[in-house]
Write a protein that holds these residues in place. Structure first.
Motif, PDB file in Angstrom:
ATOM      1  N   UNK A 186     -22.842  44.656  82.154  1.00  0.00           N
ATOM      2  CA  UNK A 186     -24.204  44.855  81.641  1.00  0.00           C
ATOM      3  C   UNK A 186     -24.890  46.046  82.300  1.00  0.00           C
ATOM      4  N   UNK A 187     -24.593  46.257  83.583  1.00  0.00           N
ATOM      5  CA  UNK A 187     -25.200  47.410  84.240  1.00  0.00           C
ATOM      6  C   UNK A 187     -24.700  48.707  83.615  1.00  0.00           C
ATOM      7  N   UNK A 188     -23.391  48.795  83.379  1.00  0.00           N
ATOM      8  CA  UNK A 188     -22.830  50.039  82.846  1.00  0.00           C
ATOM      9  C   UNK A 188     -23.256  50.277  81.403  1.00  0.00           C
ATOM     10  N   UNK A 189     -23.550  49.208  80.668  1.00  0.00           N
ATOM     11  CA  UNK A 189     -24.123  49.374  79.335  1.00  0.00           C
ATOM     12  C   UNK A 189     -25.544  49.925  79.433  1.00  0.00           C
ATOM     13  N   UNK A 190     -26.310  49.410  80.392  1.00  0.00           N
ATOM     14  CA  UNK A 190     -27.650  49.957  80.638  1.00  0.00           C
ATOM     15  C   UNK A 190     -27.567  51.430  81.007  1.00  0.00           C
ATOM     16  N   UNK A 191     -26.612  51.741  81.866  1.00  0.00           N
ATOM     17  CA  UNK A 191     -26.414  53.107  82.340  1.00  0.00           C
ATOM     18  C   UNK A 191     -26.035  54.032  81.185  1.00  0.00           C
ATOM     19  N   UNK A 192     -25.071  53.609  80.376  1.00  0.00           N
ATOM     20  CA  UNK A 192     -24.602  54.456  79.279  1.00  0.00           C
ATOM     21  C   UNK A 192     -25.709  54.744  78.272  1.00  0.00           C
ATOM     22  N   UNK A 193     -26.475  53.712  77.934  1.00  0.00           N
ATOM     23  CA  UNK A 193     -27.495  53.867  76.894  1.00  0.00           C
ATOM     24  C   UNK A 193     -28.884  54.162  77.470  1.00  0.00           C
ATOM     25  N   UNK A 194     -28.927  54.466  78.774  1.00  0.00           N
ATOM     26  CA  UNK A 194     -30.175  54.864  79.451  1.00  0.00           C
ATOM     27  C   UNK A 194     -31.295  53.853  79.235  1.00  0.00           C
ATOM     28  N   UNK A 195     -30.985  52.596  79.508  1.00  0.00           N
ATOM     29  CA  UNK A 195     -31.973  51.529  79.382  1.00  0.00           C
ATOM     30  C   UNK A 195     -32.381  51.056  80.780  1.00  0.00           C
ATOM     31  N   UNK A 196     -33.576  51.395  81.234  1.00  0.00           N
ATOM     32  CA  UNK A 196     -34.030  50.902  82.542  1.00  0.00           C
ATOM     33  C   UNK A 196     -33.914  49.381  82.604  1.00  0.00           C
ATOM     34  N   UNK A 197     -33.613  48.866  83.786  1.00  0.00           N
ATOM     35  CA  UNK A 197     -33.355  47.432  83.894  1.00  0.00           C
ATOM     36  C   UNK A 197     -34.131  46.809  85.050  1.00  0.00           C
ATOM     37  N   UNK A 198     -34.439  45.532  84.886  1.00  0.00           N
ATOM     38  CA  UNK A 198     -35.055  44.733  85.942  1.00  0.00           C
ATOM     39  C   UNK A 198     -33.975  43.854  86.555  1.00  0.00           C
ATOM     40  N   UNK A 199     -33.943  43.785  87.887  1.00  0.00           N
ATOM     41  CA  UNK A 199     -32.930  42.975  88.561  1.00  0.00           C
ATOM     42  C   UNK A 199     -33.552  42.243  89.744  1.00  0.00           C
ATOM     43  N   UNK A 200     -32.874  41.199  90.212  1.00  0.00           N
ATOM     44  CA  UNK A 200     -33.366  40.455  91.371  1.00  0.00           C
ATOM     45  C   UNK A 200     -32.958  41.167  92.655  1.00  0.00           C
ATOM     46  N   UNK A 201     -33.928  41.379  93.533  1.00  0.00           N
ATOM     47  CA  UNK A 201     -33.721  42.239  94.699  1.00  0.00           C
ATOM     48  C   UNK A 201     -32.860  41.615  95.791  1.00  0.00           C
ATOM     49  N   UNK A 202     -32.530  40.326  95.686  1.00  0.00           N
ATOM     50  CA  UNK A 202     -31.711  39.705  96.725  1.00  0.00           C
ATOM     51  C   UNK A 202     -30.216  39.818  96.434  1.00  0.00           C
ATOM     52  N   UNK A 203     -29.856  40.447  95.330  1.00  0.00           N
ATOM     53  CA  UNK A 203     -28.438  40.633  95.015  1.00  0.00           C
ATOM     54  C   UNK A 203     -27.972  41.986  95.551  1.00  0.00           C
ATOM     55  N   UNK A 204     -27.005  41.960  96.454  1.00  0.00           N
ATOM     56  CA  UNK A 204     -26.568  43.178  97.144  1.00  0.00           C
ATOM     57  C   UNK A 204     -26.000  44.221  96.191  1.00  0.00           C
ATOM     58  N   UNK A 205     -25.153  43.779  95.281  1.00  0.00           N
ATOM     59  CA  UNK A 205     -24.489  44.731  94.399  1.00  0.00           C
ATOM     60  C   UNK A 205     -25.469  45.397  93.443  1.00  0.00           C
ATOM     61  N   UNK A 206     -26.358  44.600  92.848  1.00  0.00           N
ATOM     62  CA  UNK A 206     -27.346  45.168  91.930  1.00  0.00           C
ATOM     63  C   UNK A 206     -28.274  46.136  92.657  1.00  0.00           C
ATOM     64  N   UNK A 207     -28.628  45.798  93.886  1.00  0.00           N
ATOM     65  CA  UNK A 207     -29.481  46.690  94.685  1.00  0.00           C
ATOM     66  C   UNK A 207     -28.767  48.008  94.962  1.00  0.00           C
ATOM     67  N   UNK A 208     -27.474  47.913  95.284  1.00  0.00           N
ATOM     68  CA  UNK A 208     -26.690  49.124  95.542  1.00  0.00           C
ATOM     69  C   UNK A 208     -26.579  49.987  94.287  1.00  0.00           C
ATOM     70  N   UNK A 209     -26.281  49.365  93.153  1.00  0.00           N
ATOM     71  CA  UNK A 209     -26.128  50.112  91.902  1.00  0.00           C
ATOM     72  C   UNK A 209     -27.426  50.810  91.517  1.00  0.00           C
ATOM     73  N   UNK A 210     -28.543  50.110  91.702  1.00  0.00           N
ATOM     74  CA  UNK A 210     -29.840  50.702  91.368  1.00  0.00           C
ATOM     75  C   UNK A 210     -30.161  51.879  92.285  1.00  0.00           C
ATOM     76  N   UNK A 211     -29.845  51.721  93.564  1.00  0.00           N
ATOM     77  CA  UNK A 211     -30.127  52.797  94.515  1.00  0.00           C
ATOM     78  C   UNK A 211     -29.239  54.011  94.255  1.00  0.00           C
ATOM     79  N   UNK A 212     -27.976  53.765  93.920  1.00  0.00           N
ATOM     80  CA  UNK A 212     -27.021  54.862  93.742  1.00  0.00           C
ATOM     81  C   UNK A 212     -27.215  55.577  92.403  1.00  0.00           C
TER      82      UNK A 212
END
Length: 375
Positions: free
Chosen positions: A295-321
């Protein structure tokens, strides 16, 4: 002629990670013969539009789907794959995920001439406890000549937390499908046209459209999803494939449209129609906390900003990177969330990521083919 044997135990038509790799191998090593051996789940599509130099062998068992007979199914799968490997005599054996870990170990001892590539899709939630299955997978990680990881956090965890060192490894992201392998039906075209019309009408009443893809449950933070629907009530929500248990509860909301599951190859047609996405995973289990969500890479490909929960390490890393993400704890300051969402953009180019991944993957395989010590 170079020979590649790919071993999987999955729903191939829905596994874009595996299909992307098969596509890369077929296109870049046209003179090679690629044999894919699969032990599919029930209902998988077997009539796939695969490249001409790819042959698909489907293993069938009368006991498939019977839980108490899983050990028998596993033995059927492993023994059949081993016999095929002995017959094919491949240069490279590519094993996917922990279902093939025993094969990676056995073949590393029995078929010395073949290079073993092990693709680690997911991490067991039972770490640091070690069952027999986990010990076998750890041995596969150590014995394989090349290991592919779904993200850098998983590789780092195994290396630094579990002290598991691989011979050579690199990251293969769960990017969107490179090509379509299933025919696009006329009915599907009409369905997406209808959806586009529905969302066009919704935008006249709401500020924008969110997409939540996948089952709605605790692991995917259903609590945050329902909070988002309630607090972002000036937005419209498309919930794709939530599961029958949640469908009735979701349908009571005026700003929610529930869609039935669609083949993964068509997901982009839905993502292209929305404005934002919701990506929630719990942080209590290891695999979810170190997730590599499509789902993240689909957001990335289609340039759709996303909301995620900040306590998830991987999602936080992907958003930062990569950028594009807005972290939330519990939607306390909803106006701030809205403001950040409007300003959120991705700071990397998706196509650049695709090309880099392709180049790395092709380079690794090319190096294995050039090595004459075992060929």
């Amino acid at each position: 002629m170079k020979k590649i044997l790919v071993l999987i135990k999955t729903k191939l038509s829905e596994d874009t990670r595996v299909l992307n790799q098969i596509s890369l191998l077929a296109e870049n090593f046209e003179e090679s013969c690629i044999t894919v051996v699969n032990f599919p789940n029930e209902g998988d599509i077997t009539d796939l539009n695969l490249p001409s130099n790819v042959s698909l062998i489907t293993i069938k068992s009368p006991f498939r789907g019977i839980k108490v007979l899983r050990p028998i199914n596993a033995m059927i799968f492993w023994l059949t794959c081993l016999l095929i490997a002995i017959k094919v005599r491949p240069n490279i054996i590519h094993c996917h995920d922990n279902a093939t870990a025993p094969l990676a170990v056995i073949m590393s001892f029995l078929i010395k001439r073949s290079y073993i590539v092990y693709d680690d899709h997911e991490l067991p939630n039972s770490y640091p406890k070690k069952s027999i299955g986990i010990k076998i997978e750890e041995l596969a990680l150590k014995k394989a000549d090349v290991v592919l990881f779904a993200n850098s956090m998983r590789r780092s965890f195994l290396k630094h937390e579990m002290d598991i060192h691989t011979k050579y490894s690199f990251i293969f992201d769960n990017l969107c499908p490179y090509h379509s392998i299933t025919p696009f039906s006329e009915q599907s075209v009409l369905s997406f046209e209808n959806l586009a019309n529905v969302l066009a009408s919704a935008r006249q009443k709401y500020k924008g459209v969110f997409l939540h893809q996948g089952v709605v449950n605790e692991a995917r933070r259903s609590d945050l999803l329902y909070t988002a629907i309630g607090k972002l009530n000036d937005y419209f929500f498309v919930i794709l494939s939530p599961g029958s248990k949640e469908e009735v509860r979701l349908n009571v909301h005026e700003n929610v449209l529930v869609l039935s599951p669609i083949p993964s190859m068509y997901l982009g047609n839905v993502w292209s129609l929305v404005d934002y996405s919701l990506i929630f995973y719990d942080s209590m289990t290891l695999n979810n906390n170190l997730c590599a969500p499509n789902r993240f890479y689909l957001s990335f490909k289609y340039s759709k900003p996303f909301i995620f929960n900040d306590d998830n390490k991987s999602l936080s890393f992907l958003s930062e990177f990569y950028g594009g993400g807005v972290a939330v704890d519990g939607f306390e300051d909803i106006e701030t969330v809205k403001s950040k969402l409007e300003l959120s953009t991705f700071k990397c180019d998706y196509n650049d990521s695709v090309e880099t991944q392709k180049e790395n993957f092709i380079s690794i395989y090319g190096s294995l083919f050039k090595d004459k010590t075992r060929l």
